[in-house]
Write an enzyme that holds these catalytic residues in place. Structure first.
Site, PDB file in Angstrom:
ATOM      1  N   GLU A  74       0.966  -0.789  -0.506  1.00 28.24           N
ATOM      2  CA  GLU A  74      -0.002  -0.286   0.098  1.00 28.24           C
ATOM      3  C   GLU A  74       0.754   1.653   0.205  1.00 28.24           C
ATOM      4  O   GLU A  74       1.622   1.298   0.632  1.00 28.24           O
ATOM      5  CB  GLU A  74      -0.676  -0.003   1.535  1.00 28.24           C
ATOM      6  CG  GLU A  74      -1.225   1.273   1.706  1.00 28.24           C
ATOM      7  CD  GLU A  74      -2.313   1.879   0.270  1.00 28.24           C
ATOM      8  OE1 GLU A  74      -3.426   0.985  -0.058  1.00 28.24           O
ATOM      9  OE2 GLU A  74      -2.343   3.294  -0.035  1.00 28.24           O
ATOM     10  N   ASP A  97      -6.640  -3.835  -5.982  1.00 24.38           N
ATOM     11  CA  ASP A  97      -7.420  -3.606  -4.855  1.00 24.38           C
ATOM     12  C   ASP A  97      -7.766  -1.800  -5.030  1.00 24.38           C
ATOM     13  O   ASP A  97      -6.977  -0.460  -4.019  1.00 24.38           O
ATOM     14  CB  ASP A  97      -7.674  -3.452  -3.124  1.00 24.38           C
ATOM     15  CG  ASP A  97      -9.140  -2.679  -2.547  1.00 24.38           C
ATOM     16  OD1 ASP A  97      -8.486  -2.315  -1.537  1.00 24.38           O
ATOM     17  OD2 ASP A  97      -9.592  -1.966  -3.636  1.00 24.38           O
TER      18      ASP A  97
HETATM   19  N1  LIG Z   1     -10.689  -1.788  -0.824  1.00 23.53           N
HETATM   20  C1  LIG Z   1     -11.478  -0.539  -0.521  1.00 23.53           C
HETATM   21  C2  LIG Z   1     -11.547   0.458  -1.456  1.00 23.53           C
HETATM   22  C3  LIG Z   1     -10.887   0.881  -3.293  1.00 23.53           C
HETATM   23  N2  LIG Z   1     -11.337   1.105  -3.792  1.00 23.53           N
HETATM   24  C4  LIG Z   1     -12.733   1.759  -4.586  1.00 23.53           C
HETATM   25  C5  LIG Z   1     -13.591   0.970  -5.827  1.00 23.53           C
HETATM   26  C6  LIG Z   1     -13.698   1.820  -6.114  1.00 23.53           C
HETATM   27  C7  LIG Z   1     -13.758   3.434  -6.398  1.00 23.53           C
HETATM   28  N3  LIG Z   1     -14.156   4.540  -7.618  1.00 23.53           N
HETATM   29  C8  LIG Z   1     -15.016   3.917  -8.192  1.00 23.53           C
HETATM   30  C9  LIG Z   1     -15.219   4.737  -9.579  1.00 23.53           C
HETATM   31  C10 LIG Z   1     -16.764   4.648 -10.417  1.00 23.53           C
HETATM   32  N4  LIG Z   1     -16.004   2.567 -10.642  1.00 23.53           N
HETATM   33  C11 LIG Z   1     -12.409   4.199  -5.625  1.00 23.53           C
HETATM   34  C12 LIG Z   1     -11.840   3.029  -4.720  1.00 23.53           C
END
Ligand SMILES: NCCCN[C@H]1CC[C@H](NCCCN)CC1
Length: 290
Positions: free
Chosen positions: A107, A157
């Site tokens: 991270e 992620d």
């Molecule tokens: N560990 C979970 C958080 C990180 N993933 C998220 C995935 C979606 C993203 N925006 C959505 C954008 C529209 N598809 C923000 C981070």
């Protein structure tokens, strides 16, 4: 007192809003603005550069799917790498798999780890697993240093392609993931929304088909607090023992009783695993033609 609206050039002309009870944290790390607020109806919310990353109410939909779609598609995953995911939710889900022996996480932003441990203990519980090794740094550099064929599974992620995660959506990164995976190894990446980002998805699928010589699939799930209410995943495997992502071979359902510190699965099950790969025609046409 008031509302938080997720306004971004990544989803022009629309904004999801949540009623704010209290702002709990605001900070600026070396990479992004970090904020936590108590919402009226979705629990606590983590926001990076104005973009909702997770809420207590619906985070399990995303964390369970991004983890179990890959890990339930291969028998006996042993070594798993998580790129991003500093909140710890993916770690919590990986640790449900008793076959896993080593969980590396890379991270880039330590503030995300610290803030998650402080405000989202049920998410950051993932760090308590002794198999977890945390690396603070850039996932691109981390993967370049990984010996070939090290991992059975890599989970990316990431946040969105605007900001620190931009490189995690580009070809060289996918190539370094393929190198770090064993033959028949699997990767699952956060792959945006078919309602908002069909062009980004088109490019990602084309790149993945060039790099991953096993199978390349797109799956999706519903997360109410992500824009358009859905989020997708790229599921790819390297050349080697074939992987049929649509039919899980390694059900995690029986594993979930093994973990004392975690509640049973709230969202993922074998049926929704297979269903996640069923796409609406407008998306199927683009994704399956690439
Ligand atoms: N560990 C979970 C958080 C990180 N993933 C998220 C995935 C979606 C993203 N925006 C959505 C954008 C529209 N598809 C923000 C981070």
């Amino acid at each position: 007192p008031g509302w938080f609206s997720e306004i971004s050039p990544m989803w022009p002309g629309e904004a999801h809003s949540l009623k704010v009870e209290k702002i709990l944290f605001q900070g600026k790390s070396d990479y992004q603005n970090v904020m936590v607020f108590q919402s009226s109806t979705y629990g606590k919310v983590l926001v990076l550069d104005g973009v909702i990353q997770l809420t207590e109410r619906d985070e399990r939909a995303y964390q369970e799917m991004i983890t179990h779609l890959p890990l339930c598609s291969i028998p006996n995953p042993k070594k798993v790498l998580v790129i991003g995911g500093g909140d710890g939710g993916v770690l919590r889900e990986v640790s449900r798999h008793s076959s896993v022996e080593q969980i590396d996480i890379c991270e880039i932003d330590k503030m995300v780890v610290d803030v998650s441990k402080q405000f989202f203990p049920d998410v950051a519980v993932g760090y308590d697993d002794p198999r977890v090794k945390l690396h603070i740094g850039d996932g691109v550099a981390f993967l370049k240093a990984v010996p070939e064929g090290t991992y059975d599974a890599v989970i990316v992620d990431s946040s969105d392609p605007i900001g620190p995660a931009q490189e995690l959506f580009e070809k060289p990164f996918f190539a370094s993931v393929a190198k770090a995976l064993r033959p028949g190894g699997v990767v699952c990446t956060q792959a945006e929304s078919i309602w908002l980002h069909m062009h980004i998805i088109e490019d990602i699928v084309a790149n993945c088909r060039q790099i991953f010589k096993g199978s390349v699939n797109y799956a999706w799930t519903t997360v109410p607090t992500y824009p358009s209410g859905v989020i997708g995943f790229m599921l790819c495997s390297t050349e080697g023992p074939p992987v049929d992502f649509k039919h899980p071979v390694n059900p995690v359902d029986r594993d979930d009783i093994c973990c004392k510190s975690k509640r049973p699965l709230k969202f993922y099950n074998s049926e929704i695993h297979s269903a996640a790969f069923c796409l609406p025609s407008f998306a199927k046409k683009v994704i399956e033609s690439k």
